[in-house]
Design an enzyme around this catalytic site. Structure first.
Site, short mmCIF file in Angstrom:
data_model
loop_
_atom_site.label_atom_id
_atom_site.label_comp_id
_atom_site.label_asym_id
_atom_site.label_seq_id
_atom_site.Cartn_x
_atom_site.Cartn_y
_atom_site.Cartn_z
CB SER A 1 9.72 4.34 14.97
OG SER A 1 9.25 4.72 13.70
CD GLU B 1 -2.84 -1.06 2.43
OE1 GLU B 1 -4.01 -1.42 2.26
OE2 GLU B 1 -2.41 -0.71 3.53
CB CYS C 1 1.30 6.30 11.53
SG CYS C 1 1.93 7.83 10.91
N1 SAH Z 1 9.55 0.61 9.90
C1 SAH Z 1 9.75 2.03 9.85
C2 SAH Z 1 8.85 2.70 8.85
C3 SAH Z 1 7.38 2.68 9.19
S1 SAH Z 1 6.91 4.30 9.54
C4 SAH Z 1 9.61 2.62 11.21
O1 SAH Z 1 9.22 1.90 12.13
O2 SAH Z 1 9.95 3.77 11.41
C5 SAH Z 1 5.37 4.10 10.29
C6 SAH Z 1 5.31 4.87 11.58
O3 SAH Z 1 4.02 4.67 12.17
C7 SAH Z 1 6.34 4.40 12.57
O4 SAH Z 1 6.77 5.48 13.34
C8 SAH Z 1 5.51 3.46 13.40
O5 SAH Z 1 6.10 3.18 14.62
C9 SAH Z 1 4.21 4.22 13.49
N2 SAH Z 1 3.07 3.42 13.89
C10 SAH Z 1 2.90 2.09 13.78
N3 SAH Z 1 1.70 1.73 14.27
C11 SAH Z 1 1.10 2.85 14.68
C12 SAH Z 1 -0.18 3.13 15.25
N4 SAH Z 1 -1.05 2.16 15.49
N5 SAH Z 1 -0.48 4.42 15.54
C13 SAH Z 1 0.41 5.40 15.28
N6 SAH Z 1 1.61 5.21 14.73
C14 SAH Z 1 1.95 3.95 14.44
#
Ligand code: SAH
Length: 359
Positions: free
Chosen positions: A230, A108, A349
């Site tokens: 993150s 996606e 996200c």
């Molecule tokens: N794997 C990389 C790229 C993904 S970015 C990373 O972890 O940075 C996607 C972002 O959304 C990351 O910061 C991740 O931690 C965050 N994320 C994942 N699940 C989420 C949720 N349920 N609510 C808000 N942010 C979330």
């Protein structure tokens, strides 16, 4: 009310593209091929323009090439573009696309419009192997890493669909970019150098869950790409539970890597922090976050946890988020609460999955 449209388009069968894709050829290889076909040198640029800028789906669309050359190319190569198999449109204008590649894998990506600017969120892997407890993407594991052109395609796809030039790209879709470092970097350079896109390095942001060795490597790249981490907790025990995939790189090592990054680049990294009620929004967690980010270049991006079906986690209250911002600001740390776009279509996200489903 939102206009939730899901459309199913044609689906590629994995066996459809048996030929080598022309997009795997380097500039030199295309040049050699044209010489072999006794074509003038300017054909190389023409072909590259059709493939990378105009994004044609077949050789017949390359109208400035002689018909005989088009036929020859079609008998030797495929173009192997991804194809859109579903899309959803959010009430806030975001569009989420499900793109399928010729081997049947799909990812996606999301087009995020604001005024006359367009930002695109791209995936770097089909699925993800990092297993963050609050994220939908990791639930079904990693299928495979994407090639640079498959990452690049997602941007072109959104640009063509919105008929708007893309001004920024965030590598925040499915997958861990630093678990697919070389192709991610190649994609960043393609976006940066492309004649049609030419997106400035500062407008290209890579987000990592904290793969420490690759942070050190990324710091040494010559371009001024933007880095986001993150973080989600600056308390080791909490972070280990939330983000088991990066357990082997302690917060101390992450902190060291980030100081090295800041020293080397002079650029300010962003720290993503999704606020989860009762888990990482306590006073102890706040103090740890403040200590981790104060006295260095940092921007804390607080996000209200987005809903993921089957997840035990709940977002924090708005008051808690404001308290975090005030406390961080008082300690001299830049912090903002990011509004999450596209959540009505699970495009925000952590909500990206490989397949659409009704729950
Ligand atoms: N794997 C990389 C790229 C993904 S970015 C990373 O972890 O940075 C996607 C972002 O959304 C990351 O910061 C991740 O931690 C965050 N994320 C994942 N699940 C989420 C949720 N349920 N609510 C808000 N942010 C979330």
């Amino acid at each position: 009310m939102h206009s939730d449209q899901t459309s199913q388009n044609r689906s590629l069968s994995p066996s459809e593209n048996k030929l080598t894709t022309i997009r795997d050829l380097t500039h030199e290889q295309i040049a050699d091929l044209m010489a072999e076909f006794k074509q003038p040198a300017f054909r190389v640029k023409q072909i590259e323009d059709w493939i990378w800028n105009k994004h044609v789906e077949n050789f017949d669309q390359m109208t400035n090439l002689p018909a005989s050359l088009r036929e020859k190319l079609a008998s030797h190569f495929s173009i192997a573009l991804s194809s859109e198999i579903a899309r959803q449109v959010s009430s806030d204008g975001c569009r989420k696309y499900l793109l399928q590649f010729s081997d049947g894998n799909s990812v996606e990506c999301v087009g995020i419009p604001s005024k006359n600017r367009l930002s695109v969120c791209v995936s770097t892997q089909a699925g993800c192997g990092m297993k963050c407890a609050f994220c939908a993407t990791g639930k079904s594991g990693l299928s495979r890493s994407l090639k640079a052109e498959e990452i690049y395609d997602q941007v072109i796809h959104a640009q063509n669909d919105f008929v708007t030039r893309v001004s920024s790209v965030v590598f925040m879709g499915q997958g861990e970019p630093f678990a697919n470092y070389d192709e991610t970097l190649k994609a960043l350079r393609m976006l940066n150098k492309s004649e049609t896109l030419g997106i400035g390095a500062r407008h290209l942001t890579v987000s990592t869950c904290g793969v420490v060795p690759m942070i050190h490597k990324f710091a040494k790249e010559p371009e001024q790409f933007t880095l986001a981490i993150s973080l989600h907790s600056a308390v080791q025990k909490t972070r280990d539970a939330l983000m088991p995939g990066v357990k082997k790189w302690s917060l101390l090592r992450l902190w060291d890597a980030m100081q090295a990054y800041v020293d080397l680049t002079g650029r300010r990294p962003t720290y993503e922090y999704a606020l989860i009620a009762g888990v990482n929004d306590t006073e102890e967690e706040l103090a740890a976050l403040r200590d981790f980010t104060s006295g260095t270049l940092a921007h804390v991006n607080l996000i209200m946890l987005n809903h993921v079906s089957g997840s035990p986690f709940e977002p924090s209250s708005e008051a808690r988020a404001q308290h975090f911002i005030q406390t961080l600001n008082a300690a001299g740390v830049d912090a903002t609460l990011r509004d999450s776009r596209g959540s009505d279509i699970d495009a925000a996200c952590g909500q990206l999955k490989q397949k659409y489903s009704s729950n």
